[in-house]
Design an enzyme around this catalytic site. Structure first.
Site, PDB file in Angstrom:
ATOM      1  N   CYS A 110       0.831  -1.210   0.000  1.00 35.45           N
ATOM      2  CA  CYS A 110       0.000   0.000   0.000  1.00 35.45           C
ATOM      3  C   CYS A 110       0.864   1.259   0.000  1.00 35.45           C
ATOM      4  CB  CYS A 110      -0.926  -0.029   1.217  1.00 35.45           C
ATOM      5  SG  CYS A 110      -1.921   1.446   1.352  1.00 35.45           S
TER       6      CYS A 110
ATOM      7  N   CYS B  90      -0.452   4.172   2.116  1.00 33.34           N
ATOM      8  CA  CYS B  90      -0.309   3.964   3.567  1.00 33.34           C
ATOM      9  C   CYS B  90       1.144   4.182   4.003  1.00 33.34           C
ATOM     10  CB  CYS B  90      -0.682   2.539   3.987  1.00 33.34           C
ATOM     11  SG  CYS B  90      -2.174   1.898   3.266  1.00 33.34           S
ATOM     12  N   ASP B  91       2.093   3.649   3.241  1.00 32.02           N
ATOM     13  CA  ASP B  91       3.488   3.571   3.716  1.00 32.02           C
ATOM     14  C   ASP B  91       4.466   4.465   2.957  1.00 32.02           C
ATOM     15  OD1 ASP B  91       2.653   1.615   5.519  1.00 32.02           O
ATOM     16  OD2 ASP B  91       2.917   0.027   4.042  1.00 32.02           O
TER      17      ASP B  91
END
Ligand code: NAP
Length: 300
Positions: free
Chosen positions: A127, A130-131
């Site tokens: 992701c 997300c990261d």
């Protein structure tokens, strides 16, 4: 006893809940992880009719809020079995509904490399939104040739110093618009006809090995690897109540009906020609409308 039990709180499941709640039906939504499904990972959605641009997270949160406003709520439990009599067994409880809607979507496909799980969260991610922020000024690689990989590469190019975009074929399957943007970005290097065959590093991921179609290998020093090679459904748990095709997708008829009366499948978990946000919410609304009709028939 519920009117309808919905398994999964992604766009398909939440849309189904929205329609049912607006018709004053008693709904229980069961979700194993978080609301929103895969769309929360999309940095931007620009192809949902009527919305010029929205982040996947905002889209999911708005939909969730709509459900909450109608008195809906999500029970966070993992479904382990659904019986033909519409009994739903979770890790904590047993529920019974008149109708069950399977809206379980799909999860990230793994590359299947030996050290893939070791480096998860230590340089390896599924992701980018997300990261991605952990990789300011670093060198990262994205694997895949669909819209997710293209979008991830574009997103990461704004954060990382350099982005390798590695695809196993000689052309992308994603949209032309994203392909053009990727090609125009100076710090994205596209590597076609290559597969990642090995991961290396002490604690954190430090290096990947890619192999071209002729078997020639090359090492790339990267601090981050983002795997964006599509999704796989997880329907084995329902194989007592639905037919599943060779790829793991639920076979439906008349769009959302499964072979078991009163059990429906909606969204990315079923056989269909296009898996998009639009088709997921379409499924959710169709299933809800069919259920409302069938409830009325039952009560006559
Ligand atoms: P996808 O379209 O299924 O693409 C998966 C990619 O991964 C393909 O290029 C495939 O290669 C490659 N791949 C699969 N298995 C692989 C393996 N073992 N090793 C290396 N590469 C592998 O998946 P997606 O990009 O996640 O998109 C899923 C759906 O969501 C699509 O319908 C997409 O349009 C949609 N989506 C939309 C948006 C948006 O509208 N903003 C954003 C993201 C996704 P091949 O091409 O060789 O098969």
């Amino acid at each position: 006893m519920e009117d309808v039990i919905i398994v999964g709180a992604g766009p398909a499941g939440l849309t189904c809940a929205l329609y049912l709640l607006r018709a004053n039906k008693k709904v229980r939504i069961l979700e194993a992880k978080n609301y929103g499904g895969q769309i929360v990972n999309a940095s931007k959605v620009e192809n949902y009719p009527g919305i010029v641009r929205i982040s996947g997270y905002d889209f999911a949160t708005n939909l969730y809020q709509q459900v909450l406003n109608l008195g809906g709520k999500i029970t966070y439990e993992t479904v382990v079995k659904v019986l033909g009599d519409k009994t739903v067994i979770t890790n904590n409880n047993t529920y019974h509904g008149d109708f069950v809607v399977l809206a379980t979507g799909a999860c990230n496909r793994k590359l299947g490399l030996p050290l893939e799980s070791k480096f998860l969260g230590k340089g390896l991610s599924y992701c980018a939104t997300c990261d991605g922020n952990f990789y300011q000024n670093k060198v990262v690689a994205v694997i895949g040739g669909g819209n997710t990989a293209l979008e991830d590469a574009l997103y990461l190019s704004l954060i990382a110093r350099k982005v390798y975009l590695i695809h196993r074929r000689d052309s992308f399957r994603g949209e032309e618009k994203y392909i053009k943007e990727v090609e125009a970005q100076d710090n994205i290097e596209i590597i076609y006809n290559a597969n990642v065959v090995a991961l290396a590093g002490e604690e954190q991921l430090e290096q990947i090995t890619i192999q071209d179609n002729l078997g020639k290998q090359k090492e790339l020093e990267v601090q981050g690897l983002f795997i964006a090679i599509g999704q796989v459904p997880q329907n084995e748990v329902f194989n007592n109540i639905v037919d599943i095709n060779e790829y793991g997708y639920i076979i439906t008829h008349d769009e959302v009906y499964t072979k078991t009366e009163g059990i429906y499948a909606v969204g990315d978990n079923r056989v269909k020609s296009l898996r998009q946000l639009t088709t997921a919410v379409s499924d959710g609304s169709i299933a809800a409308t069919e259920i409302i009709k069938n409830m009325a028939k039952k009560s006559k």
